[in-house]
Write a protein that holds these residues in place. Structure first.
Motif, PDB file in Angstrom:
ATOM      1  N   THR A 183      35.828   2.638  27.606  1.00 37.76           N
ATOM      2  CA  THR A 183      36.524   3.995  28.167  1.00 37.76           C
ATOM      3  C   THR A 183      36.081   4.892  27.462  1.00 37.76           C
ATOM      4  OG1 THR A 183      38.802   2.976  28.730  1.00 37.76           O
ATOM      5  CG2 THR A 183      38.768   5.645  28.571  1.00 37.76           C
ATOM      6  N   ALA A 240      32.542   5.513  28.512  1.00 42.39           N
ATOM      7  CA  ALA A 240      32.087   5.530  30.388  1.00 42.39           C
ATOM      8  C   ALA A 240      32.929   7.043  30.475  1.00 42.39           C
ATOM      9  CB  ALA A 240      32.981   5.228  30.710  1.00 42.39           C
ATOM     10  N   THR A 241      33.078   7.520  29.153  1.00 43.16           N
ATOM     11  CA  THR A 241      34.261   9.260  29.515  1.00 43.16           C
ATOM     12  C   THR A 241      32.884   9.675  29.195  1.00 43.16           C
ATOM     13  OG1 THR A 241      35.756   8.157  28.912  1.00 43.16           O
ATOM     14  CG2 THR A 241      35.553  10.643  28.063  1.00 43.16           C
ATOM     15  N   HIS A 288      29.378   0.367  37.786  1.00 45.22           N
ATOM     16  CA  HIS A 288      30.308  -1.221  37.520  1.00 45.22           C
ATOM     17  C   HIS A 288      31.519  -1.125  36.426  1.00 45.22           C
ATOM     18  CE1 HIS A 288      27.269  -3.545  40.296  1.00 45.22           C
ATOM     19  NE2 HIS A 288      26.552  -2.548  39.266  1.00 45.22           N
ATOM     20  N   ASN A 289      32.181   0.121  36.330  1.00 45.38           N
ATOM     21  CA  ASN A 289      33.280   0.033  35.361  1.00 45.38           C
ATOM     22  C   ASN A 289      33.410  -1.100  33.988  1.00 45.38           C
ATOM     23  OD1 ASN A 289      34.711   1.793  36.584  1.00 45.38           O
ATOM     24  ND2 ASN A 289      35.083   0.758  38.340  1.00 45.38           N
ATOM     25  N   GLU A 290      31.886  -1.509  33.459  1.00 43.00           N
ATOM     26  CA  GLU A 290      31.539  -2.070  32.285  1.00 43.00           C
ATOM     27  C   GLU A 290      31.343  -1.848  31.092  1.00 43.00           C
ATOM     28  OE1 GLU A 290      27.915  -4.570  33.553  1.00 43.00           O
ATOM     29  OE2 GLU A 290      29.482  -5.842  35.423  1.00 43.00           O
ATOM     30  N   GLU A 322      26.018  -0.034  34.473  1.00 42.43           N
ATOM     31  CA  GLU A 322      26.883  -0.612  33.959  1.00 42.43           C
ATOM     32  C   GLU A 322      27.608   0.457  33.687  1.00 42.43           C
ATOM     33  OE1 GLU A 322      24.491  -0.628  32.301  1.00 42.43           O
ATOM     34  OE2 GLU A 322      23.884  -2.926  31.240  1.00 42.43           O
ATOM     35  N   TYR A 323      27.941   2.062  33.768  1.00 39.40           N
ATOM     36  CA  TYR A 323      28.973   2.780  34.077  1.00 39.40           C
ATOM     37  C   TYR A 323      29.661   2.224  35.665  1.00 39.40           C
ATOM     38  CZ  TYR A 323      30.216   6.947  35.241  1.00 39.40           C
ATOM     39  OH  TYR A 323      30.858   8.388  35.779  1.00 39.40           O
ATOM     40  N   ARG A 347      22.800   8.977  39.122  1.00 40.08           N
ATOM     41  CA  ARG A 347      24.165   8.154  39.555  1.00 40.08           C
ATOM     42  C   ARG A 347      24.400   7.874  41.049  1.00 40.08           C
ATOM     43  NH1 ARG A 347      28.442   9.144  41.784  1.00 40.08           N
ATOM     44  NH2 ARG A 347      27.735  11.496  42.322  1.00 40.08           N
TER      45      ARG A 347
END
Length: 79
Positions: free
Chosen positions: A23, A26-27, A18-20, A15-16, A43
């Motif tokens: 915020t 993800a940070t 694919h920017n899903e 998910e990270y 990664r």
């Protein structure tokens, strides 16, 4: 920021990539990856695989192969 730990970071890695993620999540993962060589290696592998799949999805099958597949599908649907 909270260090998620390896197990959670790896579980959310796709998910990270694919920017899903939200915020904040993800940070947190990015922070963990910056401090954990093992997870950052995961990664990098995930990124290479994601890019390979994206490239493959852009490829178009040769016209004769597409025709053969469509013919076979129509034959199967007729039965």
């Amino acid at each position: 920021m909270t260090d998620w730990g390896c197990e959670k970071a790896k579980a959310e890695l796709e998910e990270y990539l694919h920017n899903e993620l939200l915020t904040e999540d993800a940070t947190d993962i990015a922070e963990h990856l910056a401090n954990c060589g093992d997870c950052d290696g995961e990664r990098r592998v995930g990124l290479v695989l994601t890019q390979a799949v994206q490239r493959a999805c852009k490829e178009i099958a040769p016209e004769d192969l597409r025709d053969q597949v469509m013919t076979r599908i129509r034959e199967m649907q007729a039965h």
